[in-house]
Design an enzyme around this catalytic site. Structure first.
Site, PDB file in Angstrom:
ATOM      1  N   ASN A 209       4.430 -19.267  14.331  1.00 54.25           N
ATOM      2  CA  ASN A 209       5.693 -19.720  13.733  1.00 54.25           C
ATOM      3  C   ASN A 209       5.904 -19.030  12.391  1.00 54.25           C
ATOM      4  O   ASN A 209       5.074 -18.240  11.945  1.00 54.25           O
ATOM      5  CB  ASN A 209       5.693 -21.245  13.591  1.00 54.25           C
ATOM      6  CG  ASN A 209       4.538 -21.712  12.740  1.00 54.25           C
ATOM      7  OD1 ASN A 209       4.477 -21.414  11.547  1.00 54.25           O
ATOM      8  ND2 ASN A 209       3.593 -22.412  13.334  1.00 54.25           N
ATOM      9  N   ASP A 277       2.107 -27.002  18.125  1.00 55.66           N
ATOM     10  CA  ASP A 277       1.915 -28.234  18.901  1.00 55.66           C
ATOM     11  C   ASP A 277       1.253 -27.966  20.250  1.00 55.66           C
ATOM     12  O   ASP A 277       0.640 -28.848  20.832  1.00 55.66           O
ATOM     13  CB  ASP A 277       3.266 -28.926  19.119  1.00 55.66           C
ATOM     14  CG  ASP A 277       3.808 -29.493  17.810  1.00 55.66           C
ATOM     15  OD1 ASP A 277       2.992 -29.974  17.006  1.00 55.66           O
ATOM     16  OD2 ASP A 277       5.038 -29.441  17.591  1.00 55.66           O
ATOM     17  N   LYS A 287      -4.958  -7.933  28.844  1.00 52.92           N
ATOM     18  CA  LYS A 287      -3.534  -7.882  28.488  1.00 52.92           C
ATOM     19  C   LYS A 287      -2.678  -8.147  29.735  1.00 52.92           C
ATOM     20  O   LYS A 287      -2.904  -7.535  30.786  1.00 52.92           O
ATOM     21  CB  LYS A 287      -3.231  -6.490  27.918  1.00 52.92           C
ATOM     22  CG  LYS A 287      -1.841  -6.399  27.333  1.00 52.92           C
ATOM     23  CD  LYS A 287      -1.563  -5.015  26.793  1.00 52.92           C
ATOM     24  CE  LYS A 287      -0.080  -4.895  26.499  1.00 52.92           C
ATOM     25  NZ  LYS A 287       0.346  -3.520  26.361  1.00 52.92           N
ATOM     26  N   ASP A 304      -3.594 -33.336  17.134  1.00 53.66           N
ATOM     27  CA  ASP A 304      -2.775 -33.622  15.950  1.00 53.66           C
ATOM     28  C   ASP A 304      -3.763 -33.821  14.795  1.00 53.66           C
ATOM     29  O   ASP A 304      -4.435 -34.859  14.704  1.00 53.66           O
ATOM     30  CB  ASP A 304      -1.925 -34.871  16.178  1.00 53.66           C
ATOM     31  CG  ASP A 304      -0.914 -35.052  15.059  1.00 53.66           C
ATOM     32  OD1 ASP A 304      -1.268 -34.785  13.890  1.00 53.66           O
ATOM     33  OD2 ASP A 304       0.222 -35.459  15.340  1.00 53.66           O
ATOM     34  N   ILE A 305      -3.857 -32.805  13.949  1.00 55.09           N
ATOM     35  CA  ILE A 305      -4.911 -32.794  12.926  1.00 55.09           C
ATOM     36  C   ILE A 305      -4.727 -33.933  11.931  1.00 55.09           C
ATOM     37  O   ILE A 305      -5.641 -34.686  11.623  1.00 55.09           O
ATOM     38  CB  ILE A 305      -4.937 -31.430  12.201  1.00 55.09           C
ATOM     39  CG1 ILE A 305      -5.222 -30.322  13.219  1.00 55.09           C
ATOM     40  CG2 ILE A 305      -5.970 -31.433  11.077  1.00 55.09           C
ATOM     41  CD1 ILE A 305      -5.013 -28.915  12.695  1.00 55.09           C
ATOM     42  N   PHE A 321       3.749 -33.244   5.888  1.00 51.10           N
ATOM     43  CA  PHE A 321       5.002 -32.518   5.656  1.00 51.10           C
ATOM     44  C   PHE A 321       5.853 -32.649   6.900  1.00 51.10           C
ATOM     45  O   PHE A 321       5.340 -32.725   8.008  1.00 51.10           O
ATOM     46  CB  PHE A 321       4.736 -31.034   5.384  1.00 51.10           C
ATOM     47  CG  PHE A 321       4.606 -30.731   3.926  1.00 51.10           C
ATOM     48  CD1 PHE A 321       5.636 -30.129   3.240  1.00 51.10           C
ATOM     49  CD2 PHE A 321       3.458 -31.087   3.233  1.00 51.10           C
ATOM     50  CE1 PHE A 321       5.527 -29.875   1.885  1.00 51.10           C
ATOM     51  CE2 PHE A 321       3.335 -30.836   1.884  1.00 51.10           C
ATOM     52  CZ  PHE A 321       4.383 -30.229   1.207  1.00 51.10           C
TER      53      PHE A 321
HETATM   54  N1  CTP Z   1       0.427 -31.679  12.019  1.00 54.11           N
HETATM   55  C1  CTP Z   1      -0.907 -31.630  12.284  1.00 54.11           C
HETATM   56  N2  CTP Z   1      -1.346 -31.280  13.533  1.00 54.11           N
HETATM   57  C2  CTP Z   1      -0.464 -30.994  14.501  1.00 54.11           C
HETATM   58  C3  CTP Z   1       0.922 -31.039  14.241  1.00 54.11           C
HETATM   59  C4  CTP Z   1       1.337 -31.384  12.981  1.00 54.11           C
HETATM   60  O1  CTP Z   1      -1.719 -31.872  11.382  1.00 54.11           O
HETATM   61  N3  CTP Z   1      -0.912 -30.653  15.694  1.00 54.11           N
HETATM   62  C5  CTP Z   1       0.883 -32.105  10.673  1.00 54.11           C
HETATM   63  C6  CTP Z   1       1.598 -31.040   9.866  1.00 54.11           C
HETATM   64  O2  CTP Z   1       0.690 -30.317   9.054  1.00 54.11           O
HETATM   65  C7  CTP Z   1       2.558 -31.874   9.039  1.00 54.11           C
HETATM   66  C8  CTP Z   1       2.875 -33.044   9.916  1.00 54.11           C
HETATM   67  O3  CTP Z   1       1.832 -33.109  10.881  1.00 54.11           O
HETATM   68  O4  CTP Z   1       1.932 -32.396   7.878  1.00 54.11           O
HETATM   69  C9  CTP Z   1       4.193 -32.967  10.610  1.00 54.11           C
HETATM   70  O5  CTP Z   1       4.272 -31.782  11.350  1.00 54.11           O
HETATM   71  P1  CTP Z   1       5.421 -31.574  12.405  1.00 54.11           P
HETATM   72  O6  CTP Z   1       5.129 -30.327  13.158  1.00 54.11           O
HETATM   73  O7  CTP Z   1       6.722 -31.711  11.740  1.00 54.11           O
HETATM   74  O8  CTP Z   1       5.143 -32.851  13.289  1.00 54.11           O
HETATM   75  P2  CTP Z   1       5.059 -33.036  14.806  1.00 54.11           P
HETATM   76  O9  CTP Z   1       4.134 -34.157  15.062  1.00 54.11           O
HETATM   77  O10 CTP Z   1       4.681 -31.748  15.433  1.00 54.11           O
HETATM   78  O11 CTP Z   1       6.520 -33.489  15.157  1.00 54.11           O
HETATM   79  P3  CTP Z   1       7.694 -32.770  15.966  1.00 54.11           P
HETATM   80  O12 CTP Z   1       7.921 -33.679  17.081  1.00 54.11           O
HETATM   81  O13 CTP Z   1       8.833 -32.709  15.001  1.00 54.11           O
HETATM   82  O14 CTP Z   1       7.166 -31.421  16.369  1.00 54.11           O
END
Ligand code: CTP
Length: 398
Positions: A209, A277, A287, A304-305, A321
């Site tokens: 990204n 995600d 490749k 989801d960290i 964030f």
């Molecule tokens: N985050 C994380 N691990 C993930 C995805 C997100 O730690 N796999 C953390 C990001 O560092 C950020 C927060 O979660 O602090 C929100 O990230 P965002 O991508 O906006 O959230 P998502 O859960 O991915 O929501 P969305 O449905 O909008 O993608």
């Protein structure tokens, strides 16, 4: 408005070929808002003309303990009283030795002896001189006394050899000058994720990204400047690693997850990374060839960290964030609750000059009690405000 506005820096320059790079260091500090006064040794003046420093800093350069520089004979005391920061770059083996042993035979070493604050020395010399037991013993002595020895780095040396002894780059050295801000996070461990993650498709392609990592790096510096011990876990970025911060580089979300879990516990966790995600469960070992008109990638969810950190109970305060393109506050509040966070910084990413890959940002600091609007501003400044808001919450929570 600049990050080092109002800061007064004394820059000592000794006689090494790296002295020419110190002109750039002086320039960077001035650009960052600092007032810089340069003190040169006699041998430094053989390498660079004082006029270069004078032109860049707009300040007279001093070098003579007995000359007109020291009008009342007290230049060493006056200058140390004036300064808020003291860095010597380059610092030769001779300067390290003189400082370690408290010798004061010229203006610079007198200043060093009269200086009571944080001292930064940036060694630069030939590899063998650096490795010499005498130099190493001097460095240990200086470090035991609390002197910050910045570098040296590895690389090509002016003498034609390659190895350890190169002065750190001016950009890195400038980062050692910490703005004088409230040490509100003194003694705290702050763990921060930053940048994008990269999810392999095959050996040459990946999913990622547009995150540049700038916001996370600015937060790491702001937390460091507020006195915290900072661990920064970063996806691939083009940014310079911040000074005096433990920085670990990772690629994928799974790598980042593992590195974060190992770096716990912490007092504050800030998830500034744009974590992918989804990932391919098995990246192709070779490749991929374009054998058909369409290509479907089958993706699986990444961990989801930040949610895992909040659940672990090993982070005292968790900040997320939310980069959103619409209904910013609503989505952010939803994430705050869903992920079990203590605070979330929401920022719109459809603006032209704020958001990803730019130096400006804007948004809202949201917690369960309130929300604080952050007008468009440089990321370093926004980072300081976020760190202040976190410190405030930690204080009231105790
Ligand atoms: N985050 C994380 N691990 C993930 C995805 C997100 O730690 N796999 C953390 C990001 O560092 C950020 C927060 O979660 O602090 C929100 O990230 P965002 O991508 O906006 O959230 P998502 O859960 O991915 O929501 P969305 O449905 O909008 O993608």
């Amino acid at each position: 408005m600049n990050p080092l506005d109002g800061e007064r820096v004394l820059l000592g320059v000794t006689g090494g070929i790296a002295a020419y790079k110190s002109v750039q260091l002086a320039r960077l500090l001035v650009q960052a808002g600092a007032t810089v006064k340069v003190v040169m040794t006699e041998s430094a003046r053989r390498f660079v003309g004082e006029l270069s420093f004078q032109a860049v800093t707009g300040q007279p350069v001093v070098h003579d303990l007995y000359g007109a520089d020291a009008a009342d004979g007290m230049a060493h005391i006056d200058l140390t009283r004036w300064a808020g920061h003291f860095i010597v770059a380059p610092a030769t083996a001779h300067l390290l030795a003189r400082t370690a042993h408290g010798l004061a035979d010229d203006l610079l070493t007198n200043l060093l002896l009269a200086w009571e604050g944080r001292l930064i020395l940036a060694p630069a010399m030939n590899r063998a001189m650096w490795q010499h037991p005498a130099t190493q013993a001097n460095v240990r002595l200086l470090q035991e006394r609390g002197v910050v020895v910045a570098g040296p780095g590895r690389g090509d040396l002016a003498c034609g050899e390659t190895g350890e002894g190169r002065m750190l780059e001016p950009e890195t050295l400038a980062d050692y000058i910490r703005p004088s801000i409230e040490p509100a996070l003194q003694g705290r461990h702050v763990l921060i994720t930053a940048g994008p993650t990269v999810e392999a498709i095959d050996p040459v392609r990946y999913l990622s990204n547009r995150s540049s990592g700038r916001m996370g790096y600015a937060l790491a510096r702001a937390a460091r400047d507020a006195g915290a011990a900072v661990t920064l876990i970063s996806g691939p970025t083009h940014l310079q690693a911040p000074a005096e911060i433990t920085t670990l580089s990772v690629q994928s979300a799974e790598d980042m997850h593992e590195a974060v879990m190992q770096a716990l516990p912490c007092d504050v966790f800030i998830g500034a990374a744009a974590v992918a995600d989804y990932r391919l469960p098995e990246p192709a070992p070779q490749k991929l060839k374009k054998s058909s008109d369409t290509l479907a990638l089958n993706l699986v969810r990444n961990p989801d960290i930040i949610h895992a950190v909040a659940q672990s109970g090993q982070a005292g305060f968790v900040v997320g964030f939310a980069a959103e393109t619409r209904q910013v506050e609503t989505h952010a509040r939803d994430k705050l609750a869903r992920k079990g966070l203590d605070m979330i910084v929401a920022n719109p990413v459809d603006g032209k000059d704020t958001g990803f890959d730019v130096d400006y940002n804007q948004g809202l600091i949201i917690d369960t009690q309130r929300s604080i609007a952050l007008e468009p501003q440089p990321k370093w400044r926004m980072a300081r405000k976020i760190i202040e808001a976190i410190a405030e919450r930690l204080k009231t929570g105790e």
